[in-house]
Design an enzyme around this catalytic site. Structure first.
Site, PDB file in Angstrom:
ATOM      1  N   SER A 112      -3.913 -32.494   3.517  1.00 34.09           N
ATOM      2  CA  SER A 112      -4.355 -31.832   1.543  1.00 34.09           C
ATOM      3  C   SER A 112      -3.911 -32.806   0.111  1.00 34.09           C
ATOM      4  CB  SER A 112      -3.987 -30.374   1.723  1.00 34.09           C
ATOM      5  OG  SER A 112      -4.331 -30.033   0.035  1.00 34.09           O
ATOM      6  N   TYR A 136       2.623 -24.555  -0.150  1.00 41.48           N
ATOM      7  CA  TYR A 136       1.188 -24.860   0.662  1.00 41.48           C
ATOM      8  C   TYR A 136       1.962 -26.238   0.892  1.00 41.48           C
ATOM      9  CZ  TYR A 136      -3.083 -26.323   1.893  1.00 41.48           C
ATOM     10  OH  TYR A 136      -4.076 -27.067   2.066  1.00 41.48           O
ATOM     11  N   LYS A 140       2.599 -28.311   4.082  1.00 46.34           N
ATOM     12  CA  LYS A 140       1.238 -29.812   4.751  1.00 46.34           C
ATOM     13  C   LYS A 140       2.414 -31.197   4.737  1.00 46.34           C
ATOM     14  CE  LYS A 140      -2.465 -28.022   5.713  1.00 46.34           C
ATOM     15  NZ  LYS A 140      -3.107 -27.545   6.801  1.00 46.34           N
TER      16      LYS A 140
HETATM   17  C1  UD1 Z   1      -5.807 -25.208  -4.408  1.00 48.04           C
HETATM   18  C2  UD1 Z   1      -5.408 -26.430  -3.354  1.00 48.04           C
HETATM   19  C3  UD1 Z   1      -5.971 -26.994  -3.008  1.00 48.04           C
HETATM   20  C4  UD1 Z   1      -6.506 -26.835  -1.358  1.00 48.04           C
HETATM   21  C5  UD1 Z   1      -7.748 -25.386  -2.323  1.00 48.04           C
HETATM   22  C6  UD1 Z   1      -8.490 -24.569  -1.199  1.00 48.04           C
HETATM   23  C7  UD1 Z   1      -3.364 -27.363  -4.719  1.00 48.04           C
HETATM   24  C8  UD1 Z   1      -3.166 -27.937  -6.041  1.00 48.04           C
HETATM   25  N1  UD1 Z   1      -4.635 -27.858  -4.552  1.00 48.04           N
HETATM   26  O1  UD1 Z   1      -7.402 -26.037  -4.967  1.00 48.04           O
HETATM   27  O2  UD1 Z   1      -4.735 -27.950  -1.669  1.00 48.04           O
HETATM   28  O3  UD1 Z   1      -7.000 -27.364  -0.829  1.00 48.04           O
HETATM   29  O4  UD1 Z   1      -6.738 -25.087  -3.692  1.00 48.04           O
HETATM   30  O5  UD1 Z   1      -7.287 -23.713  -0.805  1.00 48.04           O
HETATM   31  O6  UD1 Z   1      -2.614 -27.015  -3.904  1.00 48.04           O
HETATM   32  N2  UD1 Z   1     -10.321 -22.421 -11.063  1.00 48.04           N
HETATM   33  C9  UD1 Z   1     -10.992 -21.333 -12.247  1.00 48.04           C
HETATM   34  N3  UD1 Z   1     -11.579 -19.897 -12.261  1.00 48.04           N
HETATM   35  C10 UD1 Z   1     -10.879 -19.748 -10.754  1.00 48.04           C
HETATM   36  C11 UD1 Z   1     -10.754 -20.524 -10.095  1.00 48.04           C
HETATM   37  C12 UD1 Z   1      -9.840 -22.078 -10.441  1.00 48.04           C
HETATM   38  O7  UD1 Z   1     -11.390 -21.924 -13.928  1.00 48.04           O
HETATM   39  O8  UD1 Z   1     -11.082 -18.788 -10.248  1.00 48.04           O
HETATM   40  C13 UD1 Z   1     -10.392 -24.181 -11.273  1.00 48.04           C
HETATM   41  C14 UD1 Z   1      -8.507 -24.318 -10.848  1.00 48.04           C
HETATM   42  O9  UD1 Z   1      -8.024 -24.146 -12.937  1.00 48.04           O
HETATM   43  C15 UD1 Z   1      -9.135 -25.724 -11.320  1.00 48.04           C
HETATM   44  C16 UD1 Z   1     -10.820 -25.878 -10.310  1.00 48.04           C
HETATM   45  O10 UD1 Z   1     -11.340 -24.373 -10.492  1.00 48.04           O
HETATM   46  O11 UD1 Z   1      -9.332 -26.690 -12.440  1.00 48.04           O
HETATM   47  C17 UD1 Z   1     -10.341 -25.491  -9.086  1.00 48.04           C
HETATM   48  O12 UD1 Z   1      -9.368 -24.364  -8.362  1.00 48.04           O
HETATM   49  P1  UD1 Z   1      -9.207 -24.415  -6.610  1.00 48.04           P
HETATM   50  O13 UD1 Z   1     -10.442 -23.967  -6.426  1.00 48.04           O
HETATM   51  O14 UD1 Z   1      -8.134 -22.803  -7.156  1.00 48.04           O
HETATM   52  O15 UD1 Z   1      -9.210 -25.594  -6.144  1.00 48.04           O
HETATM   53  P2  UD1 Z   1      -7.482 -25.930  -6.316  1.00 48.04           P
HETATM   54  O16 UD1 Z   1      -6.214 -25.953  -7.262  1.00 48.04           O
HETATM   55  O17 UD1 Z   1      -8.222 -27.921  -6.827  1.00 48.04           O
END
Ligand code: UD1
Length: 326
Positions: A112, A136, A140
Site C-alpha cells: 500500500s 494499517y 503493511k
Molecule cells: C486510505 C489509506 C490507503 C488505503 C485506502 C483504501 C492511508 C494514508 N491511506 O487512503 O492506504 O489504500 O485508504 O483503504 O493510510 N475524503 C473526503 N470525504 C470522505 C472520505 C474521504 O473528503 O468521506 C477525502 C480524504 O480526505 C482524502 C481523499 O478523500 O483526501 C481520499 O480518501 P480515502 O478514499 O479515504 O483514501 P486515502 O485516505 O487516500
C-alpha cells in the site's frame, strides 16, 4: 483476467468482507468453458489447517499465490491495532510458512501507498522513506520487511512482488462485480457512489484549505481493471525472470482532487452529489501521487483508464446493485 489468461485458480477467503456471490458472477463473466477452472474455499489464513487443506486441494500443487487477504480500513486499524497485526502480519506469516512447506515460492503481495505516510515530495518513487502513520500502514510495512528477510534467506528460490497500491476504485465494466463495503464507507469513492445512488444524503469533504489547486485533498485513483492488469503483468514477470524481490508502485501518476471526483461522478451518473466542506480528517496527507515509472519500465505496464472510466464503470455497478450483493 487470470481465468482469461488460462490460469487455474483457487480462491481462499474467509468472506468476512466479501460475498461468494461475487465469485458466482466471476464464473458467469468467464463463461462455461473457463468457469470450472475457478475453485473456492472458505478459510482463515491464520489457521494452518485451513491452509494445509488449500495447498493439498489443487491436484497439481500451487505455483503462485496472490495475497490479498488483509484488513484495510485505516480508522478501524487505529481502534483495533492488535486485530490488524494478527490478521495482516500473523496471517501473512502463516501463509508464508505454508508456502514454504509446500515448496511454493512465488508471491504477489498487496502492499500500500500508506507506507509512505506524509510524503516528502510527489510524485512518490519506491525509494521514498517508509514512514507509515497508522497501524494499517505499519502492518503493511512489517509484511514487506518479513518478505525482504525471507527473500534474503533464500534468494535463489523466492520470487516476490510487493505491489504498492495507490487508491483503487471503480468496478468491472459489466457492472456485475464491484466494491460493497460493510457499514458506512470510510473511503471517498464508495461514499460518493452511495450519495449519487441515494443511499447517503451528503458527502463530507474533509478539508477545503489544503495546499492544492482547489483546496481539497489530492489522490492517485487507479481503476481496479488497471490494478488487475498490473497483477497479471507482475505475475508474468516473476514467473519469467530469475528469482527476485521486486517492489513497485501501482498508480497512474496523476492526482485528482475530491471535488474533481465529485464532478466526474456527477457527469457519469447524471445525479447531483450534495457535499459540505468540513474539518480535515486526522492523519490525512494533502497530496499522494505515485511515480509509476518503475512499473512501466519493469513490467511494460501503465494505467489505461482515467476518472471518466472509473466513474462510468463504478456507476454501472452501483446502479445495478444499489445494496451490493444482497
Ligand atoms: C486510505 C489509506 C490507503 C488505503 C485506502 C483504501 C492511508 C494514508 N491511506 O487512503 O492506504 O489504500 O485508504 O483503504 O493510510 N475524503 C473526503 N470525504 C470522505 C472520505 C474521504 O473528503 O468521506 C477525502 C480524504 O480526505 C482524502 C481523499 O478523500 O483526501 C481520499 O480518501 P480515502 O478514499 O479515504 O483514501 P486515502 O485516505 O487516500
Amino acid at each position: 483476467m487470470l481465468l482469461e489468461a488460462g490460469h487455474e485458480l483457487l480462491v481462499f477467503d474467509d468472506f468476512s468482507n466479501s460475498s461468494p456471490i461475487a465469485l458466482d458472477r466471476v464464473r458467469e463473466l468467464a463463461g462455461p468453458a473457463a468457469a470450472p477452472r475457478l475453485q473456492q474455499m472458505q478459510g482463515d489464513i491464520r489457521n494452518p489447517k485451513d491452509l494445509e487443506q488449500a495447498f493439498t486441494k489443487a491436484p497439481s500443487g500451487i505455483d503462485a499465490v496472490i495475497h490479498f487477504a488483509g484488513l484495510k480500513a485505516v480508522g478501524e486499524s487505529v481502534q483495533h491495532p492488535m486485530h490488524y497485526w494478527d490478521v495482516n502480519v500473523n496471517g501473512s506469516r502463516c501463509l508464508l510458512e505454508a508456502m514454504q512447506t509446500h515448496g511454493c515460492h512465488t508471491l504477489v503481495f498487496s502492499s500500500s501507498a500508506s507506507l509512505y505516510g506524509y510524503p516528502e515530495a510527489v510524485p512518490i518513487p519506491e525509494t521514498a522513506p517508509i514512514a507509515p502513520i497508522n497501524p494499517y500502514g505499519h502492518t503493511k510495512a512489517a509484511v514487506e520487511q518479513m518478505l525482504s528477510d525471507l527473500h534474503a534467506s533464500s534468494p535463489d528460490s523466492w520470487r516476490i512482488d510487493c505491489l504498492r497500491y495507490f487508491n483503487p476504485v471503480g468496478a468491472h465494466p459489466s457492472g456485475r462485480i464491484g466494491e460493497n463495503p460493510l457499514g458506512i464507507p470510510n473511503n471517498l469513492y464508495p461514499f460518493v457512489s452511495q450519495v449519487a445512488v441515494g443511499r447517503k444524503s451528503q458527502l463530507q469533504v474533509f478539508g477545503g484549505d489544503w495546499p492544492t489547486s482547489d483546496g481539497t485533498g489530492v489522490r492517485d485513483y487507479i481503476h481496479v481493471m488497471d490494478l488487475a492488469d498490473g497483477h497479471l503483468a507482475a505475475l508474468d514477470c516473476l514467473l519469467a525472470e530469475e528469482p527476485q524481490l521486486l517492489t513497485l508502485n501501482l498508480g497512474s501518476g496523476q492526482g485528482q482532487s475530491v471535488l474533481e471526483m465529485v464532478q466526474a461522478m456527477e457527469a457519469a451518473s447524471g445525479c447531483s452529489i450534495p457535499y459540505a466542506i468540513t474539518d480535515r480528517r486526522p492523519g490525512d496527507a494533502a497530496i499522494s501521487v505515485a511515480d509509476p515509472s518503475k512499473a512501466a519500465q519493469r513490467l511494460g505496464w501503465r494505467t489505461q483508464r482515467g476518472l471518466k472510466e472509473i466513474c462510468r464503470d463504478g456507476w454501472a455497478w452501483q446502479q445495478q446493485n444499489p445494496d451490493g450483493y444482497t
